[in-house]
Design a protein around this motif. Structure first.
Motif, short mmCIF file in Angstrom:
data_model
loop_
_atom_site.label_atom_id
_atom_site.label_comp_id
_atom_site.label_asym_id
_atom_site.label_seq_id
_atom_site.Cartn_x
_atom_site.Cartn_y
_atom_site.Cartn_z
N ARG A 137 0.80 -1.26 0.05
CA ARG A 137 0.04 0.00 -0.03
C ARG A 137 1.04 1.29 -0.01
O ARG A 137 1.85 1.36 0.68
CB ARG A 137 -0.84 0.01 1.18
N ARG A 138 0.45 2.14 -0.58
CA ARG A 138 1.16 3.61 -0.59
C ARG A 138 0.11 4.53 -0.89
O ARG A 138 -1.03 4.49 -1.38
CB ARG A 138 2.24 3.44 -1.48
N PRO A 139 0.35 5.79 -0.22
CA PRO A 139 -0.40 6.82 -0.51
C PRO A 139 -0.57 7.37 -2.03
O PRO A 139 0.34 7.28 -2.80
CB PRO A 139 0.21 8.02 0.36
N SER A 140 -1.73 7.78 -2.43
CA SER A 140 -2.08 8.06 -3.73
C SER A 140 -1.29 9.86 -4.02
O SER A 140 -1.40 10.34 -3.22
CB SER A 140 -3.47 8.36 -4.12
N PRO A 141 -0.51 9.54 -5.05
CA PRO A 141 0.29 11.01 -5.05
C PRO A 141 -0.94 12.16 -5.65
O PRO A 141 -0.78 13.30 -5.61
CB PRO A 141 0.95 10.74 -6.29
N THR A 142 -2.19 11.60 -6.14
CA THR A 142 -3.14 12.61 -6.57
C THR A 142 -3.88 13.01 -5.66
O THR A 142 -4.83 13.71 -5.86
CB THR A 142 -3.44 12.25 -7.81
N ASP A 143 -4.52 12.11 -4.55
CA ASP A 143 -5.64 12.25 -3.41
C ASP A 143 -4.96 11.69 -2.20
O ASP A 143 -4.70 10.59 -2.16
CB ASP A 143 -6.60 11.39 -4.07
N ARG A 144 -4.61 12.79 -1.36
CA ARG A 144 -4.25 12.26 -0.02
C ARG A 144 -5.09 11.32 0.58
O ARG A 144 -4.63 10.67 1.56
CB ARG A 144 -4.22 13.70 0.83
N ARG A 145 -6.53 11.26 0.38
CA ARG A 145 -7.18 10.43 1.13
C ARG A 145 -7.19 8.98 0.63
O ARG A 145 -7.45 8.23 1.31
CB ARG A 145 -8.77 11.01 1.06
N ALA A 146 -6.80 8.92 -0.63
CA ALA A 146 -6.69 7.46 -1.11
C ALA A 146 -5.44 6.63 -1.02
O ALA A 146 -4.12 7.29 -0.81
CB ALA A 146 -7.07 7.85 -2.55
N VAL A 147 -5.55 5.49 -0.93
CA VAL A 147 -4.41 4.53 -0.61
C VAL A 147 -4.26 3.69 -2.12
O VAL A 147 -5.39 3.37 -2.56
CB VAL A 147 -4.36 3.67 0.32
N LEU A 148 -3.08 3.61 -2.74
CA LEU A 148 -2.88 2.75 -3.70
C LEU A 148 -2.37 1.27 -3.55
O LEU A 148 -1.55 1.28 -2.46
CB LEU A 148 -1.78 3.17 -4.87
#
Length: 167
Positions: free
Chosen positions: A103-114
């Motif tokens: 899991r890593r933070p989304s670079p485009t949405d601080r609330r989303a996880v990739l």
């Protein structure tokens, strides 16, 4: 007449006991369920040889077919799997513990996880995919090409009906 199977015996019993009912639907649904059980067992055995269950394979395969960089946000993964968010979390947790996804933070949405494949996860899914297809080939081997196409079309018709009503 074709060879009889276990479902024929059940249908015969219902025909004898309740001649007022048509057990035809029981026959078809019973065969679908029994075939599903055999296919499910064959797939579970294959995935177990690689340290996975079907749900874990499904996540890895979904990420792999998404294309580079082989990652999706949790919502896209959830929609692909059509299960609850808790089920996806459990699957991702198990795969993460095995070092196959991260899991890593989304670079485009601080609330989303990739959620993405690790190099080890990519290597595993690429390594077992051909064998998975060979296993599925083995499971449907009794059917000719024309029979497969016919069955595929009929099952698609049923599935589209069910999925259209689920929306």
């Amino acid at each position: 007449m074709s060879e009889r199977d276990a479902v024929d015996a059940i249908v015969d019993q219902w025909t004898r006991e309740r001649p007022d009912l048509d057990p035809g639907p029981m026959s078809l649904v019973g065969r679908l369920k029994r075939v599903h059980n055999h296919v499910d067992l064959g797939m579970r055995e294959y995935f177990a040889r690689h340290g996975l269950d079907f749900s874990e394979f499904d996540v890895l395969a979904t990420l792999r077919r998404s294309g580079p960089p082989y990652e999706l946000n949790a919502r896209a993964l959830l929609e692909s799997a059509m299960v609850t968010s808790g089920a996806i979390t459990n699957r991702v947790d198990r795969l993460s513990a095995k070092g196959l996804v991260e899991r890593r933070p989304s670079p485009t949405d601080r609330r989303a996880v990739l959620i993405g494949l690790t190099p080890r996860g990519l290597e595993l899914i690429d390594g077992i995919l051909a064998g998975h297809i060979e296993n599925e080939e083995r499971l449907i081997d009794p059917l000719s090409g024309a029979e497969r196409a016919q069955l595929d079309a009929l099952l698609r018709k049923l599935l589209r009906t069910y999925e259209a009503t689920d929306r």
